[in-house]
Scaffold this motif. Structure first.
Motif, short mmCIF file in Angstrom:
data_model
loop_
_atom_site.label_atom_id
_atom_site.label_comp_id
_atom_site.label_asym_id
_atom_site.label_seq_id
_atom_site.Cartn_x
_atom_site.Cartn_y
_atom_site.Cartn_z
N LEU A 1 0.80 -1.25 -0.08
CA LEU A 1 0.03 0.20 0.08
C LEU A 1 0.91 1.09 0.04
N THR A 2 0.60 2.29 -0.95
CA THR A 2 1.56 3.51 -1.08
C THR A 2 0.72 4.52 -0.91
N ALA A 3 0.95 5.71 -0.56
CA ALA A 3 0.45 6.86 -0.37
C ALA A 3 1.05 8.05 -0.39
N ASN A 4 0.86 9.33 -0.72
CA ASN A 4 1.66 10.46 -0.76
C ASN A 4 1.46 11.32 0.54
N THR B 1 -7.21 8.81 -6.98
CA THR B 1 -6.71 10.23 -7.11
C THR B 1 -7.64 11.22 -6.52
N MET B 2 -7.56 12.17 -5.86
CA MET B 2 -8.52 12.97 -5.48
C MET B 2 -7.97 14.67 -5.00
N GLU C 1 -3.11 10.71 -3.56
CA GLU C 1 -2.95 9.69 -4.30
C GLU C 1 -2.66 8.35 -3.66
N VAL C 2 -3.51 7.50 -3.84
CA VAL C 2 -3.14 6.17 -2.98
C VAL C 2 -3.44 4.89 -4.02
N GLN C 3 -2.49 3.99 -3.88
CA GLN C 3 -2.28 3.02 -4.59
C GLN C 3 -2.19 1.61 -3.75
#
Length: 690
Positions: A36-39, A92-93, A134-136
Motif C-alpha cells: 500500500l502506497t500513499a503520498n 486520486t482526489m 494519491e493512493v495505490q
C-alpha cells in the motif's frame, strides 16, 4: 504507523511509504505479500464500522470533485510460489471542499465466491493530507473470468461512493515461434508467423527470474513485414532460454529453454561462463574451491593429479576422492595441498580441471646419490610424515616391489630440514616420494641418473629350443627391470603379431627404434648361425629349419636390407649383438654381422651397460666409477643369478644334443617360401610404422 517510525520503508519507497497488508476479514486468502502506497503519512486498518458510520461536512459554497478510481490487472509474484493474477486499485482526489478528511476505505467483493476484503487508510495523528491525494493498493487476488466489485468511500463519509465492476479476462495467447541454432555463428535464428509485432530476447533462467545478458536487448520483429530475426549469445549453456512476447502491456510471454538436454551446452561454454575461487586454507590439509555458475547447475567434483609432463586435459583421476558440496563450495580433507593436485569438475558429458594458480606446496625434497645410497633431503613447514620407495618407471607410473621407508617431522618444534637414506643399487631405478599422513597425496618421481640408461630395445633371436625361450624372456626382463630399457619382444606382444603378421610387426618396430634412437639387440647362438646359413641358401625346407612362426626369416630379411644400407653409410650404431658364453663363440657370427658391436655375457656386461645408455654425452667420473662398481654388484644380484641359471640350462641341453647327434624337436614349417614373397627388399627408411 507514521513516517518517522518507518525510515526503512522510506528508503525502499522514497515517495510513498509502504508495508505488508493484512488478509481479508472473512474468507482467508492465500498468504501473499501486498503493498500500500500513499503520498501522506498514514495508518492502515481493517474494516471498522464505527468509523465508517461518521458523517463528514463539506465546505459551504464549494462543489467538491469526487475521487477517481482506476483498476488494472497485475501479476502478484512471491518467492517460491507461482505468479497469480491480481487487481490493482489506484485513486486520486482533489481534497478541496472536504472538511476534516481523514482517509479512505476500499472494499473488494468477488461476486461468484463472495470472497471480500476491506482496507482502510487514515492519516497519522499529526499528519496533513495534501491538496492532491494519491493512493495505490497492490493488490486484490481474483480468479480469471470472475467479476469483482470494487467500492471507494471517504472517511468520514461525505455521501460520495465510487463503485466499479472489474473482471480479469483470459490472458492473451503467447506468440508462436520456431528457432534454429547456428553454433558457428554463435546465434539463434527466430521465426514467427505473420501477425502482430513481437519482441524476442535471450535470457539465462535462474531460480525465479530469467536474467537478460549484460549488454543484450530485445529484438523487435515486424511480423507483418519480416518474420525473422537473429539473437546472438555469448555462452551456450543449459539455462539459455528464448522468450517471445507481444508489445502490449501485460502480454503473456512464451519462453522455452531448449538446451537443458543439449550435450554441447555442458561443454566449453559452461565452464568458461563460470568463475572459480580457490579458498584453500594455507595451514590445513584441506582443499576448498568455490564455483560461481551462470546456471543453477551443480557439478560433481573430485581430485586428480597432474604430472610434470602432462596438460590439464590429461589430469589423472585420484580414486575415491569425491568432494563435499554446499552452495557450490567444494571441500575435501586429508589432502596434500599442492599445485599438482587439482579439482576435476564433471557435469553432463564434460569435465573441467581447475588448479590453484597461487598455491605453493608446504614441503619439498631433493635427492643426492652417494655411494649407491640415495640421500633425500626434506624441507617442510608443517609437521608431516613422508615415505619413499625405489621403483622402475613406466609411462606416468613407477612399478615397485621394494620396501617403503618413512621419515616424520613430529611437531612445529622439530627442525624444518631432515633427511632419509635409501639403498639405491640399480642404474634403472627411480624413487617415489609422497606424504603418507594424508589420504590424497602426489607421488613425486625422482630419477637421479636413470635417464642415462633408459633405452628402447628391439630384441631379435632364433628360437633354438623351449629352454632357450625361457632364456630370452629372462634376458628381456633383465634389460627392463635392471637396466631400465623399454624392451620390444614378440613374445610379449603376441596379440599385435597375430593381428597384423610378423613381417609388418618387425618393420614397424624397427621404425619405432629408429625414431626413438634406440637399439636393435640381436641375441646370437650356434643355432642362430645354422638358421642364418639356411636362410641365406633359402634352404628352409631342411629338417634343421626351426622357425615355425617365421620370426627369424622375417627379421633377417628386414635387418639384412637395413644392414646393407647402414654399411653404405658407414655406420652400424643402431645394432648390437650379444651372445652368452657356452652358447656361442666368435666364429659362430657370420661375416655380414661382424661389423656390429658385440658383447660376450657376462664378461662384457659393463660394456653393454655403457652401450645402452641413452645419451652420447661423456659420463662424469663418478658415474663411470659407479657403473663399474654397480656391474660387479649386478653379477651377484638375484636377477643375474637367475639369468645365469637359464644360460646353464640351455648349455647343458646343447651338450646333450651334441652327444646324441643334434635333431630338432620342433616341426618343420610346411611351405615357408610364401614368407619370402612377403618380404620387400627395400630400405627401411621407406617403410612407415604400422
Amino acid at each position: 504507523m507514521g513516517l518517522a517510525a518507518a525510515p526503512l520503508l522510506l528508503l525502499l519507497f522514497p515517495f510513498f511509504s509502504s508495508y505488508t497488508v493484512a488478509a481479508g476479514t472473512q474468507l482467508q486468502p492465500p498468504v501473499v505479500r501486498k503493498r500500500l502506497t500513499a503520498n501522506f503519512d498514514y495508518n492502515e486498518t481493517g474494516y471498522i464500522f464505527s468509523k465508517r458510520s461518521q458523517i463528514g461536512r463539506l465546505q459551504p459554497g464549494l462543489r467538491p470533485s469526487p475521487p477517481t478510481l482506476s483498476l488494472s490487472t497485475v501479476q502478484l509474484c512471491e518467492p517460491s510460489t507461482e505468479c497469480l493474477p491480481c487487481i490493482r486499485a489506484h485513486l486520486t482526489m482533489d481534497k478541496a471542499g472536504y472538511l476534516n478528511l481523514r482517509g479512505f476505505e476500499i472494499r473488494f467483493l468477488q461476486i461468484k465466491s463472495n470472497w471480500h476484503d476491506t482496507v482502510q487508510i487514515t492519516k497519522s495523528r499529526n499528519a496533513t493530507i495534501p491538496k492532491l491525494v494519491e493512493v495505490q493498493y497492490d493488490c486484490f487476488e481474483a480468479e480469471v473470468g470472475h467479476t469483482v466489485s470494487v467500492s471507494l468511500s471517504t472517511i468520514p463519509n461525505y455521501g460520495i461512493n465510487v463503485t466499479h465492476m472489474y473482471s480479469i479476462e483470459e490472458e492473451d495467447a503467447a506468440p508462436a515461434f520456431t528457432y534454429v541454432l547456428v553454433p558457428e555463428e554463435r546465434a539463434i535464428h527466430i521465426s514467427v508467423p505473420v501477425g502482430p509485432d513481437v519482441k524476442a530476447r535471450l535470457c539465462y533462467q535462474q531460480a525465479l527470474v530469467c536474467e537478460e545478458p549484460e549488454g543484450h536487448t530485445f529484438q523487435l520483429i515486424h511480423a507483418s513485414q519480416s518474420q525473422n530475426t537473429t539473437l546472438h549469445y555469448e555462452y551456450l549453456v543449459p539455462c539459455l532460454c528464448i522468450e517471445v512476447y507481444y508489445l502490449h502491456h501485460d502480454s503473456r510471454r512464451r519462453k522455452i529453454c531448449p538446451f537443458q538436454e543439449y550435450p554441447e551446452a555442458y561443454g566449453y561454454d559452461f565452464w568458461r561462463s563460470g568463475r572459480f575461487f580457490d579458498d584453500s586454507p594455507a595451514d590445513k590439509d584441506q582443499m576448498v574451491m568455490e564455483f560461481q555458475s551462470l546456471c543453477p547447475v551443480k557439478p560433481v567434483a573430485s581430485l586428480c593429479q597432474i604430472h610434470d609432463d602432462m596438460t590439464r586435459s590429461l589430469c589423472e583421476d585420484i580414486p575415491n576422492s569425491t568432494a563435499l558440496e554446499s552452495d557450490l563450495v567444494y571441500r575435501i580433507d586429508k589432502v596434500d595441498n599442492n599445485p599438482h593436485i587439482c579439482f576435476k569438475f564433471s557435469c553432463g558429458n564434460s569435465s573441467h580441471v581447475e588448479c590453484s594458480h597461487t598455491r605453493d606446496t608446504a614441503w619439498s625434497v631433493t635427492a643426492e646419490v652417494q655411494a649407491f645410497q640415495l640421500l633425500l633431503r626434506f624441507t617442510s613447514r608443517i609437521p608431516a610424515s613422508f615415505s619413499a620407495t625405489a621403483c622402475t618407471p613406466s609411462a606416468h607410473h613407477c612399478d615397485s616391489s621394494s620396501p617403503v621407508y618413512t621419515v616424520r617431522r613430529k611437531d612445529d618444534s622439530s627442525p624444518e630440514e631432515f633427511h632419509l637414506i635409501l639403498p639405491f643399487q640399480s642404474l634403472a631405478r627411480c624413487v617415489q616420494v609422497w606424504r603418507s599422513d594424508v589420504l590424497y597425496a602426489t607421488k613425486h618421481l625422482i630419477c637421479p641418473d636413470s635417464p642415462l640408461w633408459r633405452r628402447t630395445v628391439l630384441l631379435i633371436y632364433s628360437l633354438d629350443s623351449e629352454e632357450y625361450k625361457f632364456l630370452i624372456c629372462a634376458f628381456a626382463d633383465f634389460l627392463r627391470s635392471v637396466l631400465g630399457c623399454e624392451v620390444i619382444l614378440d613374445l610379449w606382444d603376441g596379440g599385435k603379431v597375430a593381428q597384423i603378421g610378423i613381417v609388418p610387426w618387425i618393420y614397424s618396430k624397427r621404425e619405432l627404434v629408429k625414431t626413438e634412437k634406440g637399439k636393435v639387440l640381436i641375441m646370437w647362438t650356434r643355432g642362430s648361425r645354422r638358421m642364418y646359413d639356411l636362410w641365406k641358401r633359402r634352404d628352409v625346407h631342411s629338417n634343421l629349419w626351426r622357425d615355425s612362426h617365421d620370426l627369424f626369416s622375417a627379421a633377417m630379411a628386414c635387418l639384412h636390407s637395413d644392414l646393407k644400407e647402414e654399411v653404405q653409410k658407414g655406420r652400424l650404431g643402431d645394432y648390437t649383438l650379444v651372445y652368452f658364453e657356452g652358447l656361442c663363440e666368435k666364429q659362430d657370427i657370420p661375416g655380414p654381422l661382424r661389423g656390429i658391436r658385440r658383447y660376450r655375457l657376462f664378461e662384457d656386461l659393463h660394456g653393454l651397460v655403457n652401450e645402452l645408455r641413452s645419451t652420447a654425452q661423456p659420463l662424469s667420473c663418478w658415474i663411470r666409477a659407479g657403473a663399474k662398481f654397480l656391474v660387479r654388484r649386478l653379477i651377484k644380484s638375484e636377477k643375474t643369478v637367475g639369468l645365469q641359471g637359464r644360460v646353464d640350462q640351455c648349455r647343458l641341453q646343447d651338450e646333450k644334443r651334441a652327444s646324441y647327434g643334434w635333431n630338432p624337436e620342433c616341426s618343420v614349417i610346411p611351405d615357408p617360401t610364401a614368407v619370402f614373397s612377403q618380404i620387400p627388399r627395400v630400405s627401411s627408411s621407406r617403410l612407415s610404422t604400422v
